[in-house]
Scaffold this active site. Structure first.
Site, PDB file in Angstrom:
ATOM      1  N   ASP A  29      15.901  -7.631  13.242  1.00  5.99           N
ATOM      2  CA  ASP A  29      14.971  -8.136  12.229  1.00  5.99           C
ATOM      3  C   ASP A  29      13.685  -8.580  12.931  1.00  5.99           C
ATOM      4  O   ASP A  29      13.732  -9.450  13.809  1.00  5.99           O
ATOM      5  CB  ASP A  29      15.670  -9.321  11.533  1.00  5.99           C
ATOM      6  CG  ASP A  29      14.853  -9.939  10.436  1.00  5.99           C
ATOM      7  OD1 ASP A  29      13.611  -9.794  10.438  1.00  5.99           O
ATOM      8  OD2 ASP A  29      15.453 -10.605   9.579  1.00  5.99           O
ATOM      9  N   VAL A  30      12.545  -8.006  12.555  1.00  4.70           N
ATOM     10  CA  VAL A  30      11.294  -8.354  13.249  1.00  4.70           C
ATOM     11  C   VAL A  30      10.888  -9.813  13.053  1.00  4.70           C
ATOM     12  O   VAL A  30      10.125 -10.357  13.853  1.00  4.70           O
ATOM     13  CB  VAL A  30      10.108  -7.434  12.833  1.00  4.70           C
ATOM     14  CG1 VAL A  30      10.321  -6.014  13.310  1.00  4.70           C
ATOM     15  CG2 VAL A  30       9.826  -7.501  11.340  1.00  4.70           C
ATOM     16  N   ASN A  87       5.255  -1.544  11.540  1.00  2.57           N
ATOM     17  CA  ASN A  87       5.275  -0.913  10.213  1.00  2.57           C
ATOM     18  C   ASN A  87       6.235  -1.601   9.242  1.00  2.57           C
ATOM     19  O   ASN A  87       6.077  -1.464   8.023  1.00  2.57           O
ATOM     20  CB  ASN A  87       5.652   0.569  10.392  1.00  2.57           C
ATOM     21  CG  ASN A  87       5.987   1.234   9.098  1.00  2.57           C
ATOM     22  OD1 ASN A  87       5.105   1.578   8.316  1.00  2.57           O
ATOM     23  ND2 ASN A  87       7.289   1.380   8.820  1.00  2.57           N
ATOM     24  N   SER A 115      -2.446  -2.205   4.375  1.00  2.00           N
ATOM     25  CA  SER A 115      -2.373  -1.614   3.035  1.00  2.00           C
ATOM     26  C   SER A 115      -3.745  -1.768   2.398  1.00  2.00           C
ATOM     27  O   SER A 115      -4.527  -2.640   2.810  1.00  2.00           O
ATOM     28  CB  SER A 115      -1.342  -2.396   2.205  1.00  2.00           C
ATOM     29  OG  SER A 115      -1.412  -2.025   0.841  1.00  2.00           O
ATOM     30  N   SER A 162      -3.850  -3.133  -0.136  1.00  2.00           N
ATOM     31  CA  SER A 162      -3.592  -4.496  -0.622  1.00  2.00           C
ATOM     32  C   SER A 162      -3.977  -5.553   0.413  1.00  2.00           C
ATOM     33  O   SER A 162      -3.943  -6.747   0.111  1.00  2.00           O
ATOM     34  CB  SER A 162      -2.109  -4.655  -0.972  1.00  2.00           C
ATOM     35  OG  SER A 162      -1.724  -3.678  -1.906  1.00  2.00           O
ATOM     36  N   TYR A 209       1.987 -10.421  -1.735  1.00  4.10           N
ATOM     37  CA  TYR A 209       1.849  -9.256  -0.841  1.00  4.10           C
ATOM     38  C   TYR A 209       0.409  -9.172  -0.328  1.00  4.10           C
ATOM     39  O   TYR A 209       0.175  -8.924   0.848  1.00  4.10           O
ATOM     40  CB  TYR A 209       2.246  -8.005  -1.620  1.00  4.10           C
ATOM     41  CG  TYR A 209       2.280  -6.723  -0.819  1.00  4.10           C
ATOM     42  CD1 TYR A 209       3.225  -6.514   0.176  1.00  4.10           C
ATOM     43  CD2 TYR A 209       1.381  -5.694  -1.087  1.00  4.10           C
ATOM     44  CE1 TYR A 209       3.268  -5.323   0.891  1.00  4.10           C
ATOM     45  CE2 TYR A 209       1.420  -4.494  -0.386  1.00  4.10           C
ATOM     46  CZ  TYR A 209       2.359  -4.313   0.604  1.00  4.10           C
ATOM     47  OH  TYR A 209       2.400  -3.132   1.307  1.00  4.10           O
ATOM     48  N   LYS A 223      -0.705  -8.974   3.539  1.00  6.11           N
ATOM     49  CA  LYS A 223      -1.406  -7.809   4.095  1.00  6.11           C
ATOM     50  C   LYS A 223      -2.858  -8.153   4.468  1.00  6.11           C
ATOM     51  O   LYS A 223      -3.420  -7.566   5.386  1.00  6.11           O
ATOM     52  CB  LYS A 223      -1.342  -6.625   3.130  1.00  6.11           C
ATOM     53  CG  LYS A 223       0.056  -6.023   3.020  1.00  6.11           C
ATOM     54  CD  LYS A 223       0.566  -5.473   4.359  1.00  6.11           C
ATOM     55  CE  LYS A 223       1.903  -4.776   4.233  1.00  6.11           C
ATOM     56  NZ  LYS A 223       2.380  -4.211   5.509  1.00  6.11           N
ATOM     57  N   THR A 271       7.424   6.470  -1.056  1.00  8.33           N
ATOM     58  CA  THR A 271       8.549   5.882  -0.316  1.00  8.33           C
ATOM     59  C   THR A 271       9.353   5.019  -1.290  1.00  8.33           C
ATOM     60  O   THR A 271       8.934   4.800  -2.438  1.00  8.33           O
ATOM     61  CB  THR A 271       8.063   4.963   0.827  1.00  8.33           C
ATOM     62  OG1 THR A 271       7.476   3.790   0.243  1.00  8.33           O
ATOM     63  CG2 THR A 271       7.043   5.643   1.720  1.00  8.33           C
TER      64      THR A 271
HETATM   65  P1  NAD Z   1      10.148   1.410   2.983  1.00 14.45           P
HETATM   66  O1  NAD Z   1      10.781   0.331   2.198  1.00 14.45           O
HETATM   67  O2  NAD Z   1      10.728   2.781   2.935  1.00 14.45           O
HETATM   68  O3  NAD Z   1      10.065   1.013   4.523  1.00 14.45           O
HETATM   69  C1  NAD Z   1      10.024  -0.307   5.004  1.00 14.45           C
HETATM   70  C2  NAD Z   1      11.000  -0.379   6.165  1.00 14.45           C
HETATM   71  O4  NAD Z   1      10.905  -1.666   6.794  1.00 14.45           O
HETATM   72  C3  NAD Z   1      12.449  -0.225   5.661  1.00 14.45           C
HETATM   73  O5  NAD Z   1      13.102   0.778   6.419  1.00 14.45           O
HETATM   74  C4  NAD Z   1      13.052  -1.592   5.907  1.00 14.45           C
HETATM   75  O6  NAD Z   1      14.420  -1.544   6.222  1.00 14.45           O
HETATM   76  C5  NAD Z   1      12.214  -2.090   7.085  1.00 14.45           C
HETATM   77  N1  NAD Z   1      12.249  -3.545   7.174  1.00 14.45           N
HETATM   78  C6  NAD Z   1      12.094  -4.430   6.167  1.00 14.45           C
HETATM   79  N2  NAD Z   1      12.230  -5.673   6.629  1.00 14.45           N
HETATM   80  C7  NAD Z   1      12.461  -5.573   7.969  1.00 14.45           C
HETATM   81  C8  NAD Z   1      12.674  -6.521   8.996  1.00 14.45           C
HETATM   82  N3  NAD Z   1      12.694  -7.830   8.734  1.00 14.45           N
HETATM   83  N4  NAD Z   1      12.872  -6.077  10.260  1.00 14.45           N
HETATM   84  C9  NAD Z   1      12.865  -4.743  10.540  1.00 14.45           C
HETATM   85  N5  NAD Z   1      12.670  -3.803   9.581  1.00 14.45           N
HETATM   86  C10 NAD Z   1      12.465  -4.217   8.334  1.00 14.45           C
HETATM   87  O7  NAD Z   1       8.646   1.437   2.525  1.00 14.45           O
HETATM   88  P2  NAD Z   1       7.343   2.046   3.214  1.00 14.45           P
HETATM   89  O8  NAD Z   1       6.427   2.339   2.119  1.00 14.45           O
HETATM   90  O9  NAD Z   1       7.661   3.106   4.193  1.00 14.45           O
HETATM   91  O10 NAD Z   1       6.780   0.762   3.988  1.00 14.45           O
HETATM   92  C11 NAD Z   1       6.298   0.817   5.311  1.00 14.45           C
HETATM   93  C12 NAD Z   1       5.059  -0.046   5.426  1.00 14.45           C
HETATM   94  O11 NAD Z   1       4.029   0.534   4.641  1.00 14.45           O
HETATM   95  C13 NAD Z   1       5.225  -1.482   4.920  1.00 14.45           C
HETATM   96  O12 NAD Z   1       4.585  -2.373   5.817  1.00 14.45           O
HETATM   97  C14 NAD Z   1       4.505  -1.458   3.590  1.00 14.45           C
HETATM   98  O13 NAD Z   1       4.040  -2.727   3.230  1.00 14.45           O
HETATM   99  C15 NAD Z   1       3.395  -0.482   3.883  1.00 14.45           C
HETATM  100  N6  NAD Z   1       2.748   0.153   2.734  1.00 14.45           N
HETATM  101  C16 NAD Z   1       3.468   0.890   1.835  1.00 14.45           C
HETATM  102  C17 NAD Z   1       2.821   1.486   0.756  1.00 14.45           C
HETATM  103  C18 NAD Z   1       3.566   2.312  -0.281  1.00 14.45           C
HETATM  104  O14 NAD Z   1       3.019   2.598  -1.348  1.00 14.45           O
HETATM  105  N7  NAD Z   1       4.776   2.754  -0.005  1.00 14.45           N
HETATM  106  C19 NAD Z   1       1.436   1.344   0.599  1.00 14.45           C
HETATM  107  C20 NAD Z   1       0.727   0.599   1.547  1.00 14.45           C
HETATM  108  C21 NAD Z   1       1.397   0.012   2.605  1.00 14.45           C
END
Ligand code: NAD
Length: 252
Positions: A59-60, A86, A137, A139, A150, A154, A185
């Site tokens: 967990d990060v 990420n 993001s 955001s 959020y 961000k 995603t």
């Molecule tokens: P996702 O939910 O598929 O991926 C997020 C990953 O982070 C998951 O695999 C999850 O298990 C992991 N995670 C969560 N908490 C964690 C922790 N405490 N320690 C380690 N790993 C952890 O969604 P995604 O869209 O691929 O998200 C990736 C990044 O992109 C995130 O930071 C998200 O905020 C950002 N983001 C996503 C979008 C979107 O529309 N999907 C848009 C802008 C930004």
């Protein structure tokens, strides 16, 4: 032959992190996949070459888990050339809707998670004159309706990126971020599977679609690589043109 470079990708079990891990691996890097769920990470890792792939679950937001991640990485590959922060979580809600625990969880994972990984990996990043790429993001560039928590986290990621870039540039360590809009995603399922919400999103995105995770991964790979050798402190929108708008309605 140039030495194989090593990247750590957090949140690599799905979505943008998974696509990023696959992209770096295809580009010839050693890839360390981190996330909380070992099964998800192993499912991705099984497609990647054994000799260049390492899974370290954790967990990060937990500094001990992150120390373990960095120790395992250096034991196995001897260096850290890039850290892709990420991992992230999102919780919708207007002010008054979120519990303190929900708000705190976003801050712990999205913000303190980056503090932890950077703190632990910095000696290796300085030695390698490596780089950090954070997933912010759109955001993190302005506010959204019903997403203030959020947005808070961000926004912090974006400004942390800029401030770290100022301090670490003198060590040859570059710090940048990508700022995606809605990407296909798990995180955005709730928006993409609701026709009305999806239509509203498309109305605001000039390219009229969500991003593919691979389209974010390729920009992360660019920011990490030598073609971006003098790019530092940039929050690069990967948003199909969303942030080109001044916010006026789209009548089209
Ligand atoms: P996702 O939910 O598929 O991926 C997020 C990953 O982070 C998951 O695999 C999850 O298990 C992991 N995670 C969560 N908490 C964690 C922790 N405490 N320690 C380690 N790993 C952890 O969604 P995604 O869209 O691929 O998200 C990736 C990044 O992109 C995130 O930071 C998200 O905020 C950002 N983001 C996503 C979008 C979107 O529309 N999907 C848009 C802008 C930004």
């Amino acid at each position: 032959m140039a030495e194989t470079k090593t990247v750590i990708v957090t949140g690599a079990g799905s979505g943008i992190g998974e696509a990023t891990a696959r992209r770096f691996s295809a580009d010839g890097w050693n890839v360390v996949l981190n996330g909380r769920t070992r099964d998800k990470l192993e499912a991705v890792a099984k497609d990647l070459p054994d000799d260049r792939t390492l899974v370290v679950d954790g967990d990060v937001s937990n500094a001990n888990d992150v120390s373990h991640l960095i120790a395992q990485t250096t034991d196995r590959f001897g260096a850290i050339d890039c850290l892709v922060n990420n991992a992230g979580v999102a919780q919708m809600g207007e002010p008054g809707d979120l519990t303190l625990e929900q708000f705190q969880m976003m801050m712990d994972i999205n913000v303190t998670g980056i503090f932890n990984t950077v703190n632990a990996a910095l000696p290796q990043l300085k030695t390698a004159k490596g780089s950090i790429v954070n997933t912010s993001s759109v955001s993190g560039l302005g506010g959204d309706w019903q997403m203030f928590g959020y947005n808070t986290s961000k926004g912090a990621v974006s400004n942390m990126t800029r401030a770290m870039a100022l301090d670490l540039g003198k060590h040859g360590v570059r710090v940048n971020a990508v700022a995606p809009s809605v990407t296909r995603t798990q995180m955005s399922e709730g928006i993409r599977e609701d026709e009305d919400k999806l239509a509203k999103v498309k109305n605001r995105i000039p390219m009229k679609r969500a991003a593919e995770p691979e389209e974010i991964a390729s920009v992360i790979a660019f920011l990490a690589g030598p073609d971006a050798g003098f790019v530092n402190g940039v929050i690069l929108p990967v948003d199909g043109g969303l942030t080109a708008s001044n916010g006026q309605p789209n009548f089209d």
